[in-house]
Each structure stands twice: as structure tokens, then as C-alpha cells.
Design an enzyme around this catalytic site. Sequence first.
Site, PDB file in Angstrom:
ATOM      1  N   MET A  39      25.264  41.541 -16.987  1.00  0.00           N
ATOM      2  CA  MET A  39      24.990  40.429 -17.733  1.00  0.00           C
ATOM      3  C   MET A  39      23.957  39.647 -17.325  1.00  0.00           C
ATOM      4  SD  MET A  39      28.821  38.884 -18.914  1.00  0.00           S
ATOM      5  CE  MET A  39      28.916  38.016 -17.498  1.00  0.00           C
ATOM      6  N   LEU A  42      20.302  39.261 -12.425  1.00  0.00           N
ATOM      7  CA  LEU A  42      20.716  40.375 -11.396  1.00  0.00           C
ATOM      8  C   LEU A  42      20.467  40.109  -9.941  1.00  0.00           C
ATOM      9  CD1 LEU A  42      18.735  43.176 -13.324  1.00  0.00           C
ATOM     10  CD2 LEU A  42      21.102  42.315 -13.342  1.00  0.00           C
ATOM     11  N   HIS A  43      21.210  40.419  -8.921  1.00  0.00           N
ATOM     12  CA  HIS A  43      21.101  40.419  -7.414  1.00  0.00           C
ATOM     13  C   HIS A  43      21.508  41.762  -6.746  1.00  0.00           C
ATOM     14  CE1 HIS A  43      25.614  40.730  -7.867  1.00  0.00           C
ATOM     15  NE2 HIS A  43      25.634  39.717  -8.505  1.00  0.00           N
ATOM     16  N   HIS A  46      24.007  44.130  -8.405  1.00  0.00           N
ATOM     17  CA  HIS A  46      23.657  44.778  -9.401  1.00  0.00           C
ATOM     18  C   HIS A  46      22.572  45.956  -9.273  1.00  0.00           C
ATOM     19  CE1 HIS A  46      24.456  40.982 -11.289  1.00  0.00           C
ATOM     20  NE2 HIS A  46      25.279  41.590 -11.899  1.00  0.00           N
ATOM     21  N   GLN A  70      33.671  38.343 -24.101  1.00  0.00           N
ATOM     22  CA  GLN A  70      34.534  38.165 -23.018  1.00  0.00           C
ATOM     23  C   GLN A  70      34.604  36.935 -22.187  1.00  0.00           C
ATOM     24  OE1 GLN A  70      31.734  41.059 -20.945  1.00  0.00           O
ATOM     25  NE2 GLN A  70      32.197  39.942 -19.090  1.00  0.00           N
ATOM     26  N   GLY A 156      30.874  47.707 -10.410  1.00  0.00           N
ATOM     27  CA  GLY A 156      31.039  47.242  -8.831  1.00  0.00           C
ATOM     28  C   GLY A 156      32.342  47.250  -8.513  1.00  0.00           C
ATOM     29  N   MET A 193      28.238  38.938  -3.623  1.00  0.00           N
ATOM     30  CA  MET A 193      27.363  38.397  -4.184  1.00  0.00           C
ATOM     31  C   MET A 193      27.686  38.124  -5.800  1.00  0.00           C
ATOM     32  SD  MET A 193      23.896  40.230  -3.273  1.00  0.00           S
ATOM     33  CE  MET A 193      23.356  40.151  -1.513  1.00  0.00           C
ATOM     34  N   ARG A 196      27.402  34.056 -10.491  1.00  0.00           N
ATOM     35  CA  ARG A 196      27.939  32.540 -10.428  1.00  0.00           C
ATOM     36  C   ARG A 196      27.937  31.852  -9.252  1.00  0.00           C
ATOM     37  NH1 ARG A 196      31.960  35.320 -14.127  1.00  0.00           N
ATOM     38  NH2 ARG A 196      32.017  34.441 -16.050  1.00  0.00           N
TER      39      ARG A 196
HETATM   40  P1  AMP Z   1      28.013  41.343 -14.122  1.00  0.00           P
HETATM   41  O1  AMP Z   1      26.693  41.133 -14.339  1.00  0.00           O
HETATM   42  O2  AMP Z   1      28.884  40.382 -13.280  1.00  0.00           O
HETATM   43  O3  AMP Z   1      29.108  41.510 -15.319  1.00  0.00           O
HETATM   44  O4  AMP Z   1      28.219  42.661 -13.244  1.00  0.00           O
HETATM   45  C1  AMP Z   1      27.671  43.895 -13.556  1.00  0.00           C
HETATM   46  C2  AMP Z   1      28.360  44.780 -12.765  1.00  0.00           C
HETATM   47  O5  AMP Z   1      27.356  44.538 -11.296  1.00  0.00           O
HETATM   48  C3  AMP Z   1      29.854  45.033 -12.771  1.00  0.00           C
HETATM   49  O6  AMP Z   1      29.986  46.180 -12.376  1.00  0.00           O
HETATM   50  C4  AMP Z   1      29.963  44.241 -11.409  1.00  0.00           C
HETATM   51  O7  AMP Z   1      31.109  44.691 -10.544  1.00  0.00           O
HETATM   52  C5  AMP Z   1      28.899  44.510 -10.555  1.00  0.00           C
HETATM   53  N1  AMP Z   1      28.647  43.557  -9.437  1.00  0.00           N
HETATM   54  C6  AMP Z   1      28.494  42.223  -9.521  1.00  0.00           C
HETATM   55  N2  AMP Z   1      28.540  41.813  -8.398  1.00  0.00           N
HETATM   56  C7  AMP Z   1      28.375  42.728  -7.391  1.00  0.00           C
HETATM   57  C8  AMP Z   1      28.638  43.003  -5.887  1.00  0.00           C
HETATM   58  N3  AMP Z   1      28.418  41.700  -5.202  1.00  0.00           N
HETATM   59  N4  AMP Z   1      28.481  44.243  -5.552  1.00  0.00           N
HETATM   60  C9  AMP Z   1      28.536  45.150  -5.972  1.00  0.00           C
HETATM   61  N5  AMP Z   1      28.535  45.316  -7.407  1.00  0.00           N
HETATM   62  C10 AMP Z   1      28.605  44.096  -7.972  1.00  0.00           C
END
Ligand code: AMP
Length: 291
Positions: A39, A42-43, A46, A70, A156, A193, A196
Site C-alpha cells: 500500500m 515504503l520502508h 517492503h 480492506q 511479509g 516496521m 502506521r
Molecule cells: P502493506 O503496505 O502494509 O500492505 O504491506 C505490504 C507488504 O509488506 C505485506 O506483505 C507486509 O506484510 C509487508 N511488510 C510490512 N511491514 C513489514 C516488515 N516490517 N517486515 C517485513 N515485511 C513487511
Amino acid sequence: MASNEEELKPYLITDPQEMSARIDELRRQGKKIGLVPTMGALHLGHLSLAIAAKNECDVTVVSDFVNPTQFAPGEDYDKYPRTLNADISLLSKIGTDFVFAPSPDAMYPRGFDATVHVGGVSKLLEGRFRPTHFDGVCLVVLKLFNITRADIAYFGQKDYQQVQVVKKMVEDLNVPIQIDMRPIIRERDGLAMSSRNQYLSDEERKESLVLNRALEKAEELVRGGERESSVICDAMRQIIETAKDATIDYIHIGDPKSLVEMERVSGDVVVLLAVRIGTTRLIDNRLIERK
Ligand code: AMP
């Protein structure tokens, strides 16, 4: 071959049909496609997924889409951080080929009607606190799988239940894709990480450390021979309650695949928790595998 920085930039695509057409062409050339659904905002968590995709696939697609389906009414859809330019710049450093960033209207045009409901593992934990969440996740993820026709999708462990729900969807619906789960990337002090985390005040940021501390305690107890889940959960609760702004949504010890609660620990287990620090809801987990 890239000769200057401009050429290293990922190609930004906003139109689902264009994305599919590009991929069709690459698949015809026999390329292996890796997808990282995100979404945005990025950190390093991601990026670790995007790097894994880069290492293992010929072509990498990172989707960058804050998926409205969602989020429930009253959740943080409107305030969710949107940083597409910064995201593209980060991805250019690791050689991502495509950033797919459609608009909500492109993904859900007028008259869109489909739903995806997995049941089972999606009804527990997050499913109880956010009853429509996983339907929205499955809907967007299935669309992304179909648009990109990826060979491997990277997720993740941070969103452990999400991975199990997506795996179940793929299994039940015979979706031809491999799901790859990668480890949680943490800040130096242990906080997982998350996009949010930026909602946290300085004080709340300090308090957020109780999540990882509680998970460490759980692992220490299991490895030390404790088998009663209630004892482990109580020890975790005590740690979390040292943070004055913390409200526990759940602490759960379950089977790593079905997530069904285990009253006694036997074999591998996953410990999952969701805690609100002030108004920010954080999730974290630890998989405890015993050879
Ligand atoms: P999001 O942008 O929050 O929907 O996350 C996108 C993808 O990045 C999902 O598969 C998350 O599980 C993964 N992700 C988010 N935070 C982390 C993290 N700290 N370590 C590893 N993967 C992550």
C-alpha cells in the site's frame, strides 16, 4: 543495459490493462515475474520483499495501492500515508522494473460487483476485530495476481494471518502462483516496521516496544519448557500493561497454519498480538519453531 540513472527508474504504470499487456509480452519471452503487493509509504520491510523478488525473478512488479476495500468506515483510509514519488525513488535504487499504482476507480470501476471470501482462517483474530478486512485483501490480491500473472508473490511475516489467508485462497481457488513469506524487518529497538508507526507520538513510540518485548518473553518461556498458553499469555499481558496507553485487542497462541488456538503448546506455534497504543493499532507476531 541501463546507461544512466533515468533508465534505472522503475516504469510507472497506472492502467491495469497496460500492466497486463506488458506482462504478457514478458511472459512470452519466458520471463519469471515476481510481485510485491504493497500500500506504499515504503520502508525497509517492503524493500526487503522487493529485493527478494529482484534476486529470484527476471522481472519485478511492486504494486503501490491503498486499497479502499480492506478498510472499514471509520478506519484510517483517508489519512493513510501516500508517498508515491518517494516510493519510486526508493525502488529505483534496488532496480525494481515496474511500479503498478492504479487509481481506486481503475481497480473498482463503476458497477464493480465481485467479492472474495475465504472463511476459515480469515474469521479469527483480525477477522473478528476487522470483519470485512480480509475480504478486501483477498479481492485486491486476487486482482493483482490476475493482472500481473506473477509466478511468485512476496508477503511479509509482519502480517502473518494475511499470509495464511492468501495461501488458503490460492489453495482453494487453484490460483497458479507461489506465495513466499519473508521475515519481519524491525527497527533497531525491536519495533516491527510499519507504515502506521508514523502515527505514534514520541511517548507512544517508546511504549510500542512492549509488543516485541512480550513476544520475546513468550519465546523465552516456550523455549524454557512452559507449555500452558494461559501462563504465557498472562506474562505477555503483564509486559504490555506496563505501557499506560496500551489496549490489548488480542494475544493468541495458535497453530502456525490454521491459527486455531492451542491451549497447550506442542510442536511449532505462532504467537500473535494486536495492541492499540493510543489510537494507533499495531500488530506483531513470532513464529516459534522447534526442530
Ligand atoms: P502493506 O503496505 O502494509 O500492505 O504491506 C505490504 C507488504 O509488506 C505485506 O506483505 C507486509 O506484510 C509487508 N511488510 C510490512 N511491514 C513489514 C516488515 N516490517 N517486515 C517485513 N515485511 C513487511
